[in-house]
Scaffold this motif. Sequence first.
Motif, short mmCIF file in Angstrom:
data_model
loop_
_atom_site.label_atom_id
_atom_site.label_comp_id
_atom_site.label_asym_id
_atom_site.label_seq_id
_atom_site.Cartn_x
_atom_site.Cartn_y
_atom_site.Cartn_z
N GLU A 98 0.84 -1.19 0.00
CA GLU A 98 0.00 0.00 0.00
C GLU A 98 0.87 1.24 0.00
O GLU A 98 1.88 1.31 0.70
CB GLU A 98 -0.93 -0.01 1.21
N ARG A 99 0.45 2.21 -0.77
CA ARG A 99 1.18 3.45 -0.92
C ARG A 99 1.00 4.32 0.33
O ARG A 99 -0.07 4.39 0.90
CB ARG A 99 0.65 4.15 -2.16
N THR A 100 2.07 4.97 0.73
CA THR A 100 1.98 5.92 1.83
C THR A 100 1.76 7.32 1.25
O THR A 100 1.85 7.52 0.04
CB THR A 100 3.27 5.92 2.68
N LYS A 101 1.49 8.28 2.11
CA LYS A 101 1.25 9.64 1.63
C LYS A 101 2.49 10.25 1.00
O LYS A 101 2.39 11.05 0.08
CB LYS A 101 0.76 10.52 2.79
N GLU A 102 3.66 9.85 1.48
CA GLU A 102 4.90 10.38 0.91
C GLU A 102 5.18 9.82 -0.49
O GLU A 102 5.93 10.40 -1.26
CB GLU A 102 6.10 10.04 1.81
N GLU A 103 4.59 8.68 -0.81
CA GLU A 103 4.83 8.03 -2.11
C GLU A 103 3.75 8.37 -3.14
O GLU A 103 3.71 7.77 -4.20
CB GLU A 103 4.88 6.51 -1.93
N LYS A 104 2.93 9.34 -2.87
CA LYS A 104 1.81 9.68 -3.76
C LYS A 104 2.30 10.09 -5.16
O LYS A 104 1.64 9.83 -6.15
CB LYS A 104 0.96 10.78 -3.14
N GLU A 110 -3.66 3.46 -4.75
CA GLU A 110 -3.28 3.18 -3.35
C GLU A 110 -2.45 1.91 -3.23
O GLU A 110 -1.67 1.73 -2.32
CB GLU A 110 -4.54 3.04 -2.48
#
Length: 184
Positions: A98-104, A110
């Motif tokens: 799952e993607r984190t907010k930093e990896e957007k 997601e």
Amino acid sequence: MKLTNRSKVVSNKEMTLAEKIYLPAIFKGMGITLKHAVRNVVKGSPTYAYPEVQKPRAKVWRGHHVLKRDEEGRERCTACGLCAVACPAEAITMTASERTKEEKHLYREEKYASVYEINMLRCIFCGMCEEACPKSAIYLTDRLVDVETNRGSFIYGKDKLVEKINERIDITARQSEKQKNAVK
């Protein structure tokens, strides 16, 4: 009941003396060899001085895989696993994360493939992964797979598969109209 018309009637006739000593078969084989030798002398050798001269390939030829990026440079793959399921050689493996907010800025959705590997020794370059992908993330290009000296080098990870941001690979010739519209 006959399924095909390829059956042959076999006879047990006695062989002639010439057939027993195999002379007609030897002369027939020598004739074929001589025909090819004369053709090569007259027309030139049919070999290519690879890698300086590459043999022309058909437009539908499939080579090295590429994982595409979108217009913003994010990976298109969402780790749905349809390419791995569609692969008849079972050459594709992946691990979803799952993607984190930093990896957007790195991934579109997601969920993404944290590990994506293709075993090029198993791959039969059929293009089923390309057809199965709903996000148009994987394509087979017209590039040759690199020559390697050990078997472990033939397992291609994301480092070899994901296209570089500054070196985009044009695959429009391989895209169907449906894929071109899905990417937009």
